[in-house]
Scaffold this motif. Structure first.
Motif, PDB file in Angstrom:
ATOM      1  N   ARG A  19       0.826  -1.215   0.000  1.00 24.19           N
ATOM      2  CA  ARG A  19       0.000   0.000   0.000  1.00 24.19           C
ATOM      3  C   ARG A  19       0.854   1.256   0.000  1.00 24.19           C
ATOM      4  O   ARG A  19       0.507   2.260  -0.616  1.00 24.19           O
ATOM      5  N   PHE A  20       2.003   1.217   0.685  1.00 22.21           N
ATOM      6  CA  PHE A  20       2.935   2.342   0.630  1.00 22.21           C
ATOM      7  C   PHE A  20       3.350   2.591  -0.817  1.00 22.21           C
ATOM      8  O   PHE A  20       3.246   3.710  -1.329  1.00 22.21           O
ATOM      9  N   TRP A  21       3.814   1.544  -1.508  1.00 24.01           N
ATOM     10  CA  TRP A  21       4.270   1.702  -2.886  1.00 24.01           C
ATOM     11  C   TRP A  21       3.126   2.066  -3.821  1.00 24.01           C
ATOM     12  O   TRP A  21       3.323   2.792  -4.797  1.00 24.01           O
ATOM     13  N   GLY A  22       1.924   1.597  -3.523  1.00 26.62           N
ATOM     14  CA  GLY A  22       0.771   2.024  -4.309  1.00 26.62           C
ATOM     15  C   GLY A  22       0.579   3.527  -4.228  1.00 26.62           C
ATOM     16  O   GLY A  22       0.325   4.195  -5.240  1.00 26.62           O
ATOM     17  N   GLU A  23       0.724   4.088  -3.042  1.00 25.04           N
ATOM     18  CA  GLU A  23       0.608   5.538  -2.859  1.00 25.04           C
ATOM     19  C   GLU A  23       1.747   6.271  -3.553  1.00 25.04           C
ATOM     20  O   GLU A  23       1.545   7.328  -4.149  1.00 25.04           O
ATOM     21  N   VAL A  24       2.964   5.730  -3.474  1.00 25.99           N
ATOM     22  CA  VAL A  24       4.120   6.374  -4.116  1.00 25.99           C
ATOM     23  C   VAL A  24       3.882   6.504  -5.615  1.00 25.99           C
ATOM     24  O   VAL A  24       4.120   7.556  -6.212  1.00 25.99           O
ATOM     25  N   LEU A  25       3.403   5.422  -6.243  1.00 25.44           N
ATOM     26  CA  LEU A  25       3.333   5.355  -7.700  1.00 25.44           C
ATOM     27  C   LEU A  25       1.957   5.595  -8.307  1.00 25.44           C
ATOM     28  O   LEU A  25       1.823   5.602  -9.527  1.00 25.44           O
ATOM     29  N   GLY A  26       0.939   5.770  -7.469  1.00 24.36           N
ATOM     30  CA  GLY A  26      -0.414   5.913  -8.004  1.00 24.36           C
ATOM     31  C   GLY A  26      -0.992   4.581  -8.455  1.00 24.36           C
ATOM     32  O   GLY A  26      -1.875   4.539  -9.310  1.00 24.36           O
ATOM     33  N   TYR A  27      -0.476   3.482  -7.906  1.00 24.49           N
ATOM     34  CA  TYR A  27      -0.972   2.149  -8.209  1.00 24.49           C
ATOM     35  C   TYR A  27      -2.165   1.829  -7.310  1.00 24.49           C
ATOM     36  O   TYR A  27      -2.432   2.516  -6.325  1.00 24.49           O
ATOM     37  N   VAL A  28      -2.860   0.764  -7.642  1.00 18.00           N
ATOM     38  CA  VAL A  28      -4.002   0.291  -6.849  1.00 18.00           C
ATOM     39  C   VAL A  28      -3.760  -1.148  -6.444  1.00 18.00           C
ATOM     40  O   VAL A  28      -2.969  -1.871  -7.061  1.00 18.00           O
ATOM     41  N   ASP A  29      -4.447  -1.561  -5.382  1.00 19.71           N
ATOM     42  CA  ASP A  29      -4.377  -2.962  -4.977  1.00 19.71           C
ATOM     43  C   ASP A  29      -4.840  -3.833  -6.136  1.00 19.71           C
ATOM     44  O   ASP A  29      -5.824  -3.509  -6.811  1.00 19.71           O
ATOM     45  N   MET A  30      -4.132  -4.914  -6.382  1.00 26.28           N
ATOM     46  CA  MET A  30      -4.528  -5.824  -7.451  1.00 26.28           C
ATOM     47  C   MET A  30      -5.878  -6.423  -7.100  1.00 26.28           C
ATOM     48  O   MET A  30      -6.056  -6.970  -6.011  1.00 26.28           O
ATOM     49  N   PRO A  31      -6.851  -6.320  -7.984  1.00 19.25           N
ATOM     50  CA  PRO A  31      -8.175  -6.854  -7.664  1.00 19.25           C
ATOM     51  C   PRO A  31      -8.171  -8.384  -7.671  1.00 19.25           C
ATOM     52  O   PRO A  31      -7.382  -9.008  -8.389  1.00 19.25           O
TER      53      PRO A  31
END
Length: 145
Positions: A19-31
Motif C-alpha cells: 500500500r505504501f508503494w501504491g501511494e508512491v506510484l499511483g498504483y491500486v491494490d490488485m483486484p
C-alpha cells in the motif's frame, strides 16, 4: 520477443509495504480474480488457511503500463544495501532549483507515508541532475529522480 516484468519485494508486512508503494506510484491494490469480490473470499474459496492470508500482496498500475509490484513475506530482516533499486521519476524535465524543489516536495509527501530521507544529491552537471535517496518503511532504498 518482449517479456512482462514484475518487481518483487521481500517484506515483513506485504500489505502495508504494498500500500505504501501504491501511494508512491499511483498504483491500486490488485483486484481479486472473478467471480470473487475480495481477496479474503478468493483465498477462502481456494482453501488457503486464514493464517496465510497476509503472506503476499500486489499492486498494479491502473492504466496497465507499469509492472506489477508483488510483495512476499519473508522471515528475515533486510540486510545491507539494495543491489537493485527503483528510481521514481518525480521531476522529469525539470532542472536546477526547480527540480530540487519538486523532489523535496515529493520527498515530504513520501515521508508522511512512512519513508525516510537518507541523502540529498545536488545537481552536478553534466551527468548529475540531482536526486534524493529515501528508504521505504522496511528500509529498501529508492531514489526520487
Amino acid at each position: 520477443m518482449t517479456r512482462d516484468v514484475q518487481v518483487t519485494f521481500d517484506a515483513a508486512d506485504p500489505r502495508r509495504l504494498g500500500r505504501f508503494w501504491g501511494e508512491v506510484l499511483g498504483y491500486v491494490d490488485m483486484p481479486p480474480p472473478a467471480p470473487h469480490g475480495t481477496w479474503e473470499e478468493a483465498l477462502a474459496a481456494w482453501g488457503v488457511p486464514q493464517e496465510r492470508w497476509e503472506e503476499a500482496w500486489a499492486v498494479v498500475d491502473p492504466e496497465g503500463r507499469g509492472p506489477r509490484l508483488y510483495f512476499q513475506r519473508v522471515p528475515e530482516d533486510k540486510a545491507g544495501k539494495n543491489r537493485v533499486h527503483l528510481d521514481v521519476r518525480a521531476a522529469p524535465g525539470a532542472q536546477g532549483e526547480e527540480r530540487m524543489a519538486a523532489l523535496a516536495a515529493e520527498a515530504e509527501r513520501l515521508v508522511a507515508l512512512g519513508a525516510r530521507v537518507l541523502e540529498r544529491h545536488s545537481p552536478e552537471p553534466p551527468f548529475g541532475a540531482g536526486h534524493v535517496v529515501l528508504a521505504d518503511p522496511e528500509g529498501n532504498e529508492f531514489c526520487l529522480d
